[in-house]
Design an enzyme around this catalytic site. Structure first.
Site, PDB file in Angstrom:
ATOM      1  N   GLU A 206       0.771  -1.254  -0.014  1.00 60.24           N
ATOM      2  CA  GLU A 206       0.037   0.028  -0.024  1.00 60.24           C
ATOM      3  C   GLU A 206       0.819   1.196  -0.188  1.00 60.24           C
ATOM      4  O   GLU A 206       0.276   2.254   0.277  1.00 60.24           O
ATOM      5  CB  GLU A 206      -0.918  -0.017   1.218  1.00 60.24           C
ATOM      6  CG  GLU A 206      -2.051  -1.015   1.098  1.00 60.24           C
ATOM      7  CD  GLU A 206      -2.967  -0.957   0.122  1.00 60.24           C
ATOM      8  OE1 GLU A 206      -3.095  -0.041  -0.585  1.00 60.24           O
ATOM      9  OE2 GLU A 206      -4.219  -1.607  -0.024  1.00 60.24           O
TER      10      GLU A 206
ATOM     11  N   HIS B  52      -3.475   1.503   8.287  1.00 59.56           N
ATOM     12  CA  HIS B  52      -4.296   0.807   7.638  1.00 59.56           C
ATOM     13  C   HIS B  52      -4.727  -0.742   8.237  1.00 59.56           C
ATOM     14  O   HIS B  52      -3.610  -1.382   8.589  1.00 59.56           O
ATOM     15  CB  HIS B  52      -4.124   0.549   6.019  1.00 59.56           C
ATOM     16  CG  HIS B  52      -4.922  -0.492   5.385  1.00 59.56           C
ATOM     17  ND1 HIS B  52      -6.322  -0.409   5.368  1.00 59.56           N
ATOM     18  CD2 HIS B  52      -4.734  -1.442   4.905  1.00 59.56           C
ATOM     19  CE1 HIS B  52      -6.676  -1.436   4.783  1.00 59.56           C
ATOM     20  NE2 HIS B  52      -5.725  -2.249   4.166  1.00 59.56           N
TER      21      HIS B  52
ATOM     22  N   HIS C 164      -7.762  -3.820   9.159  1.00 62.52           N
ATOM     23  CA  HIS C 164      -9.145  -4.743   8.743  1.00 62.52           C
ATOM     24  C   HIS C 164      -9.938  -4.828   9.954  1.00 62.52           C
ATOM     25  O   HIS C 164     -10.027  -6.061  10.405  1.00 62.52           O
ATOM     26  CB  HIS C 164      -8.773  -6.172   8.214  1.00 62.52           C
ATOM     27  CG  HIS C 164      -7.873  -5.915   7.088  1.00 62.52           C
ATOM     28  ND1 HIS C 164      -7.078  -7.147   6.374  1.00 62.52           N
ATOM     29  CD2 HIS C 164      -7.526  -5.038   5.961  1.00 62.52           C
ATOM     30  CE1 HIS C 164      -6.229  -6.389   5.261  1.00 62.52           C
ATOM     31  NE2 HIS C 164      -6.282  -5.306   5.041  1.00 62.52           N
TER      32      HIS C 164
ATOM     33  N   HIS D 230     -13.225  -3.653   2.435  1.00 63.92           N
ATOM     34  CA  HIS D 230     -11.803  -3.934   2.682  1.00 63.92           C
ATOM     35  C   HIS D 230     -11.304  -3.467   4.111  1.00 63.92           C
ATOM     36  O   HIS D 230     -10.744  -4.499   4.741  1.00 63.92           O
ATOM     37  CB  HIS D 230     -11.084  -3.117   1.688  1.00 63.92           C
ATOM     38  CG  HIS D 230      -9.469  -3.264   1.431  1.00 63.92           C
ATOM     39  ND1 HIS D 230      -8.690  -3.086   0.636  1.00 63.92           N
ATOM     40  CD2 HIS D 230      -8.927  -3.872   2.756  1.00 63.92           C
ATOM     41  CE1 HIS D 230      -7.450  -3.140   0.926  1.00 63.92           C
ATOM     42  NE2 HIS D 230      -7.533  -3.620   2.170  1.00 63.92           N
TER      43      HIS D 230
HETATM   44  O1  2HA Z   1      -0.699  -4.960   3.187  1.00 60.96           O
HETATM   45  O2  2HA Z   1      -3.906  -4.819   4.038  1.00 60.96           O
HETATM   46  O3  2HA Z   1      -4.482  -3.500   1.721  1.00 60.96           O
HETATM   47  C1  2HA Z   1      -1.896  -5.828   3.168  1.00 60.96           C
HETATM   48  C2  2HA Z   1      -3.022  -4.943   3.018  1.00 60.96           C
HETATM   49  C3  2HA Z   1      -3.596  -4.310   1.746  1.00 60.96           C
HETATM   50 ZN    ZN Z   2      -5.689  -4.238   3.586  1.00 58.00          ZN
END
Ligand code: 2HA
Ligand code: ZN
Length: 243
Positions: free
Chosen positions: A95, A118, A120, A190
């Site tokens: 990313e 970032h 999840h 995502h």
């Molecule tokens: O780095 O989460 O969006 C792995 C991820 C890509």
């Molecule tokens: Zn990701």
């Protein structure tokens, strides 16, 4: 490259939050990435320096062994390339295009936000699978209304970025378009992306939003839709906390 005290502290800070992301179940396999603009604490100030999690590296190992799983990169003076400057050769996150364009945008705006994170978060991502939640500020209002803290500690709410290919410039541009108004955005189907002055700040915001999503989900699992705080209750909070 020498690690001075401040850089060592920032590495430890990233490792701490990487551990939280893993413990929360928000960073399966190589999920998530973190970048930190460390130009101000690097020894050589000619280009910009970033501490970034490595591509295909596990957040759980960023926690236990940070510099075996993170890269330090220096952007060239013309901004067209980067060099990996830490002694261990680790390639930066997939990313990186979105992280770097976001840092570029934040610097350009004179914002003192050095970190892009970032991850999840399960329930928040689940909510982005429902088109009814994707309208402007629909999810912000719902999440704010679940618990007063979310209104207080995430006063801007969350932006929504329509689905785009992970790692793409399209995803980066759509994210930047939301960052004037929000410090946390949800990438449809995502994950979440947050910016802040340090790693703890965006982590705490995503964690608080996630708590609201879990409360909503708990209500639904118990067979009812949570009533949510009323507009009047949220307005009172806004005034009391100067939001
Ligand atoms: O780095 O989460 O969006 C792995 C991820 C890509
Ligand atoms: Zn990701």
């Amino acid at each position: 490259m020498k690690y001075n005290r401040q850089l060592t502290e920032r590495i430890a800070e990233v490792a701490e939050v990487a551990g939280y992301l893993w413990q929360k179940g928000w960073a399966e396999r190589n999920g998530g990435n973190i970048s930190y603009n460390i130009t101000d604490v690097a020894e050589n100030l000619c280009g910009h320096f970033f501490l970034v999690t490595g591509t295909n590296r596990r957040m759980r190992y960023v926690c236990s062994s940070p510099m075996d799983n993170m890269a330090v990169i220096r952007i060239s003076d013309d901004g067209r390339s980067y060099a990996i400057v830490a002694e261990k050769y680790i390639s930066p996150t997939s990313e990186l295009p979105s992280h770097l364009s976001i840092h570029d945008y934040l610097l350009g705006r004179g914002r003192n936000q050095k970190v892009v994170i970032h991850t999840h978060p399960i329930e928040l991502v689940a909510m982005t699978h429902n088109a009814a939640f994707l309208g402007r500020d629909v999810l912000s209002r719902l999440l704010w209304s679940m618990i007063p803290e979310t209104r207080a500690f995430c006063p801007k709410g969350v932006g929504i970025v329509p689905y785009a290919l992970p790692g793409s410039i399209e995803l980066a541009d759509a994210t930047i378009a939301q960052l004037d108004d929000y410090d946390v955005v949800l990438w449809e189907k995502h994950g979440a992306l947050g910016v802040g002055e340090n790693v703890i700040e965006p982590f705490d915001m995503i964690d608080t939003l996630s708590k609201s999503a879990q409360i909503y989900m708990s209500g639904r699992a118990m067979g009812f839709t949570p009533a949510g705080m009323s507009d009047a209750q949220m307005q009172q909070l806004k005034e009391a906390f100067n939001l």
